[in-house]
Design an enzyme around this catalytic site. Structure first.
Site, short mmCIF file in Angstrom:
data_model
loop_
_atom_site.label_atom_id
_atom_site.label_comp_id
_atom_site.label_asym_id
_atom_site.label_seq_id
_atom_site.Cartn_x
_atom_site.Cartn_y
_atom_site.Cartn_z
N ARG A 17 53.79 19.95 48.29
CA ARG A 17 52.58 20.78 48.27
C ARG A 17 51.85 21.12 46.90
O ARG A 17 50.74 21.76 46.55
CB ARG A 17 52.73 22.19 49.07
CG ARG A 17 52.75 22.17 50.28
CD ARG A 17 53.68 23.12 51.22
NE ARG A 17 55.11 22.92 50.96
CZ ARG A 17 56.14 23.86 51.53
NH1 ARG A 17 55.69 24.68 52.23
NH2 ARG A 17 57.27 23.32 51.43
N ASP A 109 64.12 25.84 43.88
CA ASP A 109 62.62 26.28 43.61
C ASP A 109 62.35 27.70 43.51
O ASP A 109 61.14 28.15 43.57
CB ASP A 109 61.73 25.55 44.53
CG ASP A 109 61.77 25.92 46.01
OD1 ASP A 109 62.86 26.67 46.26
OD2 ASP A 109 60.98 25.72 46.97
N GLU A 161 61.48 28.92 61.64
CA GLU A 161 60.35 28.46 60.68
C GLU A 161 59.00 28.63 60.96
O GLU A 161 58.56 28.74 62.17
CB GLU A 161 60.54 26.73 60.21
CG GLU A 161 61.76 26.49 59.74
CD GLU A 161 61.95 26.87 58.38
OE1 GLU A 161 61.17 26.86 57.47
OE2 GLU A 161 62.96 27.82 58.12
N ASN A 176 63.63 34.42 55.23
CA ASN A 176 64.88 33.74 54.71
C ASN A 176 64.42 33.29 53.43
O ASN A 176 63.74 32.78 53.20
CB ASN A 176 64.96 32.48 55.82
CG ASN A 176 66.11 31.47 55.15
OD1 ASN A 176 66.96 32.06 54.27
ND2 ASN A 176 65.89 30.44 55.43
N ARG A 340 55.85 25.24 10.58
CA ARG A 340 56.37 24.38 11.48
C ARG A 340 57.60 23.50 10.86
O ARG A 340 57.90 23.54 9.87
CB ARG A 340 55.26 23.52 12.05
CG ARG A 340 54.77 22.76 10.81
CD ARG A 340 53.49 21.77 11.73
NE ARG A 340 52.85 21.03 10.62
CZ ARG A 340 53.19 19.83 10.38
NH1 ARG A 340 54.17 19.11 11.23
NH2 ARG A 340 52.61 19.04 9.46
N ASN A 384 53.58 31.81 -7.66
CA ASN A 384 51.98 32.04 -7.28
C ASN A 384 51.55 30.68 -6.97
O ASN A 384 51.17 30.02 -7.80
CB ASN A 384 51.30 32.67 -8.23
CG ASN A 384 50.04 33.28 -7.63
OD1 ASN A 384 49.93 34.40 -6.54
ND2 ASN A 384 48.91 32.46 -7.42
N ALA A 387 45.04 29.53 -4.52
CA ALA A 387 44.08 29.01 -3.31
C ALA A 387 43.93 27.53 -3.12
O ALA A 387 43.59 26.98 -4.16
CB ALA A 387 42.78 29.89 -3.17
N ARG A 447 42.94 17.38 -15.31
CA ARG A 447 41.71 17.25 -14.71
C ARG A 447 40.76 16.60 -15.84
O ARG A 447 41.04 16.86 -17.14
CB ARG A 447 41.27 18.42 -14.15
CG ARG A 447 40.98 19.49 -15.24
CD ARG A 447 40.74 20.81 -14.83
NE ARG A 447 40.64 21.94 -15.79
CZ ARG A 447 40.93 23.01 -16.13
NH1 ARG A 447 41.41 23.68 -14.85
NH2 ARG A 447 40.49 23.69 -17.10
C1 UD1 Z 1 62.93 26.59 53.04
C2 UD1 Z 1 63.54 27.13 54.44
C3 UD1 Z 1 62.74 28.60 54.64
C4 UD1 Z 1 62.91 29.43 53.87
C5 UD1 Z 1 62.35 28.71 52.25
C6 UD1 Z 1 62.97 29.80 51.21
C7 UD1 Z 1 64.46 25.21 55.70
C8 UD1 Z 1 64.23 24.34 56.92
N1 UD1 Z 1 63.35 26.20 55.43
O1 UD1 Z 1 61.72 26.38 53.50
O2 UD1 Z 1 63.51 29.00 56.02
O3 UD1 Z 1 61.99 30.55 53.94
O4 UD1 Z 1 63.06 27.73 52.27
O5 UD1 Z 1 61.91 29.34 50.04
O6 UD1 Z 1 65.59 25.24 55.13
N2 UD1 Z 1 65.27 19.99 49.61
C9 UD1 Z 1 66.18 18.99 49.43
N3 UD1 Z 1 66.11 17.90 50.36
C10 UD1 Z 1 65.34 17.60 51.30
C11 UD1 Z 1 64.56 18.99 51.60
C12 UD1 Z 1 64.37 19.73 50.62
O7 UD1 Z 1 67.13 18.87 48.44
O8 UD1 Z 1 65.49 16.77 52.11
C13 UD1 Z 1 65.41 21.02 48.66
C14 UD1 Z 1 63.86 21.17 47.92
O9 UD1 Z 1 63.79 20.22 46.60
C15 UD1 Z 1 63.73 22.56 47.71
C16 UD1 Z 1 64.70 23.31 48.58
O10 UD1 Z 1 65.32 22.16 49.36
O11 UD1 Z 1 64.25 22.81 46.24
C17 UD1 Z 1 63.77 24.04 49.61
O12 UD1 Z 1 63.04 22.86 50.39
P1 UD1 Z 1 61.44 23.36 50.79
O13 UD1 Z 1 60.67 22.18 51.21
O14 UD1 Z 1 60.95 24.13 49.53
O15 UD1 Z 1 61.74 24.31 51.94
P2 UD1 Z 1 60.66 25.66 52.53
O16 UD1 Z 1 59.89 24.77 53.27
O17 UD1 Z 1 60.25 26.22 51.31
CA CA Z 2 60.60 26.17 48.99
#
Ligand code: UD1
Ligand code: CA
Length: 501
Positions: A17, A109, A161, A176, A340, A384, A387, A447
């Protein structure tokens, strides 16, 4: 010591997304990758009973994510292909040491989570004797999150979900967070029973909750006191929001600690920035990385400081940039100055407008107030720099040093062709191009001599006036502003631009 608790951070997803070529957890908020914020929140938990490092599940751009998270002391486990959050946790379970009895699962995330909130989650889990405990939150707008389903008595029954919500569940506001504590044994047993009967054909970790309840297991939910803490980043808009919230959180902590921030909502402040009391930050300032600022300083509007170390009583005037550089107590810099690459501005020195200082020491009480470039230079104290002075430090191949002593006077418009040294007490005439060392206390004039032609300008004016009166062509070499200008005989015709094929 056996480690009872391990943290598993899920960071294998692509982040569809976000519409990005980069893994989601590597996008930055408040100067750090999202996953780094999560690891930083987890780190203090380790000092408690739990000695194991965090395990990060990587998949999309695994090498890059691994490189970043290992820098924060985490270990990684590969999930390939990525078949959902339940599948991700299952991969981690295979590599966790046997001593791990309890698992804290966090999404990579959601960068706003605080250590104290995780402690509360772990505390409730332990006290309640639950098989699983969910960190939940009440959101005004729960769109995108899984919803907590409770029974009439209030016990947690499952997580649904967003896409699978029944019409009578659409009013649920408790979501959640994707952060949970599990008993390892229970989790291992139920992960094996997950199906993929959902729109994404994924193994949802969330489905484990209903499975546990179905077998009579106890599930707890710990409500986050501040719902912002659980915000996850799925879109660019959410990335902007968590970035602003992190900065805002930092601004509030600084104000509580005695720092004046005008219009804090206009500031960008990274989490590791430290500022002492009675310093004033004007609007639109960015404070990045490990920037440290002393007491009673003033940081002017729209300045950017990154990994800057600023002493007490320093004035940074508006629109000044300071990267990886130091400014000592009582100095002033700007407006529109640029420090820098390890610029080192010593006590009470003054760097003025349109001055650039790169990899140079500016000694105590020394002034470079206008339109100057100091690169690879060492300038002593109470000197000093006039400029428009420029160190010509680059010969096209090498960077060469300029060394200037104490109490030197460098006249305006001087070019110092490095490598070159100016001894203490030396004096350089304005407009000099200095190519040789200047001895102590010497005057250097480098100069060409000025030639004055008496009356020349008057004569010229008279000739021009006469020519105009005769409506003649002006004399050779003189152009009247209104004179018709003929192209010189040898002038080239403008070349026709080649057409692209
Ligand atoms: C998920 C939860 C949701 C919750 C939300 C909170 C599930 C099914 N849903 O949804 O209930 O409200 O988080 O933020 O768990 N990831 C992996 N491997 C995978 C899929 C995902 O490591 O195969 C990781 C992603 O990189 C991410 C985290 O899991 O960091 C969550 O995945 P994401 O797809 O963002 O889940 P949401 O749709 O947000
Ligand atoms: Ca998420």
């Amino acid at each position: 010591m056996p480690s009872e608790l391990a943290t598993v951070v899920l960071a294998a997803g692509k982040g569809t997304r976000l519409k990005s070529d980069h893994a989601k957890v590597l996008h930055h908020a408040a100067g750090l990758p999202l996953v780094a914020h999560v690891l930083r929140a987890v780190a203090p938990l380790r000092s408690a009973k739990a000695a194991a490092p965090a395990w990060v599940v990587v998949g999309h751009q695994a090498d890059l994510v691994r490189y970043i998270v290992e820098g924060f002391g985490a270990r990684t486990v590969l999930q390939r292909p990525q078949l959902g959050t339940g599948h991700a946790v299952a991969q981690a379970l295979r590599v966790l040491p046997r001593s791990v009895r309890r698992i804290l699962v966090l999404p990579g995330d959601a960068p706003l989570i605080r250590t104290d909130t995780l402690r509360a989650l772990l505390g409730l889990h332990r006290q309640g004797g639950y098989a699983a405990t969910i960190l939940s939150a009440r959101l005004e707008d729960p769109a995108g999150y899984g919803r907590i389903v409770r029974s009439e008595s209030g016990s947690v029954e499952g997580i649904v979900e967003q896409k699978l919500l029944q019409p009578d569940q659409s009013g649920l506001r408790e979501v959640n967070s994707g952060m949970y504590c599990f008993e390892r044994e229970t989790l291992a047993a139920f992960l094996g029973r997950l199906g993929r009967d959902n729109p994404h054909r994924e193994y949802y970790l969330t489905d484990v909750i209903a499975l546990i309840r179905g077998q009579g297991g106890a599930v707890g939910a710990c409500l986050a006191p501040d719902p912002d803490e659980i915000l996850g980043v799925n879109t660019r808009a959410e990335l902007a929001r968590v970035d602003a919230l992190l900065s805002r959180r930092k601004a509030e902590a600084l104000m509580a600690a005695g720092v004046t921030l005008y219009q804090p909502e206009t500031l960008a402040i990274d989490p590791d920035v430290a500022i002492a009391v009675d310093t004033v930050i004007e609007r639109g300032v960015e404070l990045r990385g490990a920037t440290r600022i002393g007491r009673r300083c003033r940081i002017g509007a729209f300045s950017i400081l990154e990994n800057a170390v600023i002493g007490d009583d320093v004035i940074i005037r508006a629109h000044t940039l300071v990267y990886n550089s130091r400014v000592a107590a009582g100095a002033s810099v700007g407006p529109f100055a640029h420090l820098r690459d390890a610029a080192d501005v010593r006590q009470r020195a003054r760097i003025g407008n349109y001055v650039e200082v790169k990899k140079s020491v500016v000694g105590e009480g020394t002034k470079a107030q206008h339109l100057t470039y100091l690169g690879d230079a060492t300038v002593g104290r109470d000197t000093n720099v006039g400029a428009g002075t420029i160190t010509c430090n680059y010969d096209g191949v090498n960077k060469n040093p300029t060394v200037i002593g104490d109490r030197v006077f460098i006249g305006s418009g001087t070019e110092l062709v490095a490598p070159v040294r100016v001894g203490s007490g030396g004096y350089i005439a304005a407009g000099s191009t200095v190519t040789e060392n200047v001895p102590r206390d010497a005057l250097a004039i480098a100069r060409s001599r000025q030639l004055n032609k008496p009356g020349w300008a008057r004569t010229r004016r008279q000739k021009l006036a006469a020519a105009k009166a005769r409506k003649e062509e002006p004399p050779m070499g003189v152009q009247l502003s209104n004179a018709r200008q003929r192209p010189a005989k040898h002038a080239k015709k403008p070349a026709l631009r080649k057409r692209r094929k």
